[in-house]
Scaffold this motif. Structure first.
Motif, PDB file in Angstrom:
ATOM      1  N   ALA A  18     -11.037   0.288   0.693  1.00 53.99           N
ATOM      2  CA  ALA A  18      -9.663   0.545   1.125  1.00 53.99           C
ATOM      3  C   ALA A  18      -8.764  -0.660   0.834  1.00 53.99           C
ATOM      4  CB  ALA A  18      -9.637   0.873   2.616  1.00 53.99           C
ATOM      5  N   MET A  19      -9.275  -1.861   1.079  1.00 52.66           N
ATOM      6  CA  MET A  19      -8.473  -3.059   0.822  1.00 52.66           C
ATOM      7  C   MET A  19      -8.202  -3.241  -0.672  1.00 52.66           C
ATOM      8  SD  MET A  19      -7.610  -4.540   3.587  1.00 52.66           S
ATOM      9  CE  MET A  19      -7.109  -6.099   2.915  1.00 52.66           C
ATOM     10  N   LEU A  20      -9.229  -3.090  -1.485  1.00 49.97           N
ATOM     11  CA  LEU A  20      -9.038  -3.260  -2.932  1.00 49.97           C
ATOM     12  C   LEU A  20      -8.080  -2.217  -3.494  1.00 49.97           C
ATOM     13  CD1 LEU A  20     -12.679  -4.059  -4.098  1.00 49.97           C
ATOM     14  CD2 LEU A  20     -10.755  -5.643  -3.931  1.00 49.97           C
ATOM     15  N   PHE A  21      -8.236  -0.971  -3.044  1.00 53.85           N
ATOM     16  CA  PHE A  21      -7.346   0.081  -3.515  1.00 53.85           C
ATOM     17  C   PHE A  21      -5.907  -0.199  -3.086  1.00 53.85           C
ATOM     18  CE2 PHE A  21      -5.095   4.060  -2.638  1.00 53.85           C
ATOM     19  CZ  PHE A  21      -5.012   4.551  -3.927  1.00 53.85           C
ATOM     20  N   GLY A  22      -5.712  -0.603  -1.850  1.00 54.65           N
ATOM     21  CA  GLY A  22      -4.365  -0.887  -1.358  1.00 54.65           C
ATOM     22  C   GLY A  22      -3.712  -2.044  -2.083  1.00 54.65           C
ATOM     23  N   ILE A  23      -4.456  -3.117  -2.263  1.00 53.85           N
ATOM     24  CA  ILE A  23      -3.905  -4.280  -2.966  1.00 53.85           C
ATOM     25  C   ILE A  23      -3.566  -3.919  -4.409  1.00 53.85           C
ATOM     26  CG2 ILE A  23      -4.502  -6.560  -3.871  1.00 53.85           C
ATOM     27  CD1 ILE A  23      -6.118  -6.982  -1.268  1.00 53.85           C
ATOM     28  N   GLY A  24      -4.466  -3.201  -5.074  1.00 62.69           N
ATOM     29  CA  GLY A  24      -4.220  -2.820  -6.462  1.00 62.69           C
ATOM     30  C   GLY A  24      -3.055  -1.858  -6.610  1.00 62.69           C
ATOM     31  N   THR A  25      -2.958  -0.890  -5.705  1.00 65.19           N
ATOM     32  CA  THR A  25      -1.876   0.091  -5.787  1.00 65.19           C
ATOM     33  C   THR A  25      -0.517  -0.549  -5.511  1.00 65.19           C
ATOM     34  OG1 THR A  25      -3.400   1.807  -5.085  1.00 65.19           O
ATOM     35  CG2 THR A  25      -1.067   2.303  -4.906  1.00 65.19           C
ATOM     36  N   VAL A  26      -0.455  -1.393  -4.494  1.00 66.83           N
ATOM     37  CA  VAL A  26       0.804  -2.083  -4.197  1.00 66.83           C
ATOM     38  C   VAL A  26       1.215  -2.973  -5.359  1.00 66.83           C
ATOM     39  CG1 VAL A  26       1.841  -3.835  -2.700  1.00 66.83           C
ATOM     40  CG2 VAL A  26       0.580  -1.939  -1.696  1.00 66.83           C
ATOM     41  N   THR A  27       0.250  -3.639  -5.962  1.00 68.98           N
ATOM     42  CA  THR A  27       0.558  -4.489  -7.111  1.00 68.98           C
ATOM     43  C   THR A  27       1.097  -3.663  -8.275  1.00 68.98           C
ATOM     44  OG1 THR A  27      -1.178  -6.034  -6.463  1.00 68.98           O
ATOM     45  CG2 THR A  27      -0.393  -6.166  -8.727  1.00 68.98           C
ATOM     46  N   VAL A  28       0.430  -2.559  -8.575  1.00 73.59           N
ATOM     47  CA  VAL A  28       0.867  -1.716  -9.698  1.00 73.59           C
ATOM     48  C   VAL A  28       2.257  -1.153  -9.437  1.00 73.59           C
ATOM     49  CG1 VAL A  28       0.429   0.475 -10.876  1.00 73.59           C
ATOM     50  CG2 VAL A  28      -1.426  -1.142 -10.531  1.00 73.59           C
ATOM     51  N   LEU A  29       2.513  -0.689  -8.233  1.00 69.75           N
ATOM     52  CA  LEU A  29       3.788  -0.032  -7.962  1.00 69.75           C
ATOM     53  C   LEU A  29       4.939  -1.008  -7.716  1.00 69.75           C
ATOM     54  CD1 LEU A  29       2.574   2.903  -5.720  1.00 69.75           C
ATOM     55  CD2 LEU A  29       3.187   2.949  -8.144  1.00 69.75           C
ATOM     56  N   SER A  30       4.635  -2.252  -7.360  1.00 72.53           N
ATOM     57  CA  SER A  30       5.716  -3.184  -7.073  1.00 72.53           C
ATOM     58  C   SER A  30       6.141  -4.019  -8.274  1.00 72.53           C
ATOM     59  CB  SER A  30       5.332  -4.112  -5.918  1.00 72.53           C
ATOM     60  OG  SER A  30       4.231  -4.913  -6.286  1.00 72.53           O
ATOM     61  N   VAL A  31       5.309  -4.117  -9.283  1.00 71.33           N
ATOM     62  CA  VAL A  31       5.670  -4.860 -10.495  1.00 71.33           C
ATOM     63  C   VAL A  31       6.266  -3.864 -11.483  1.00 71.33           C
ATOM     64  CG1 VAL A  31       4.785  -6.247 -12.404  1.00 71.33           C
ATOM     65  CG2 VAL A  31       3.846  -6.544 -10.111  1.00 71.33           C
TER      66      VAL A  31
END
Length: 82
Positions: A18-31
């Motif tokens: 859950a943490m890895l998915f959240g960090i990766g998704t936020v990174t992809v969507l915020s950049v």
């Protein structure tokens, strides 16, 4: 059925996933540069989180067992646990 070690690894892996998915998704969507490729990168984040979660969860689960620390090391702690 399953040993305590297996249950700890499963629970830790689910939380790490859950943490890895959240960090990766936020990174992809915020950049903005990555958000343009979100249709490719979000499935890559899902795959990466599924592949990395058992590995990282295994390291965390091993730290949760007192028998892996020894009495002296458990009393002293370390940089992470204090």
């Amino acid at each position: 059925m399953f040993s305590t070690d297996i249950w700890l690894r499963i629970v830790c892996a689910m939380q790490v996933n859950a943490m890895l998915f959240g960090i990766g998704t936020v990174t992809v969507l915020s950049v903005p540069a990555l958000a343009d490729r979100a249709e490719i990168l979000i499935p890559a984040v899902v795959l990466a989180s599924f592949l990395l979660a058992p590995i990282v969860g295994g390291f965390i689960a091993a730290r949760m067992r007192l028998r892996n620390w020894g009495r002296r090391a458990w009393r002293e702690g370390d940089a992470i646990s204090g």
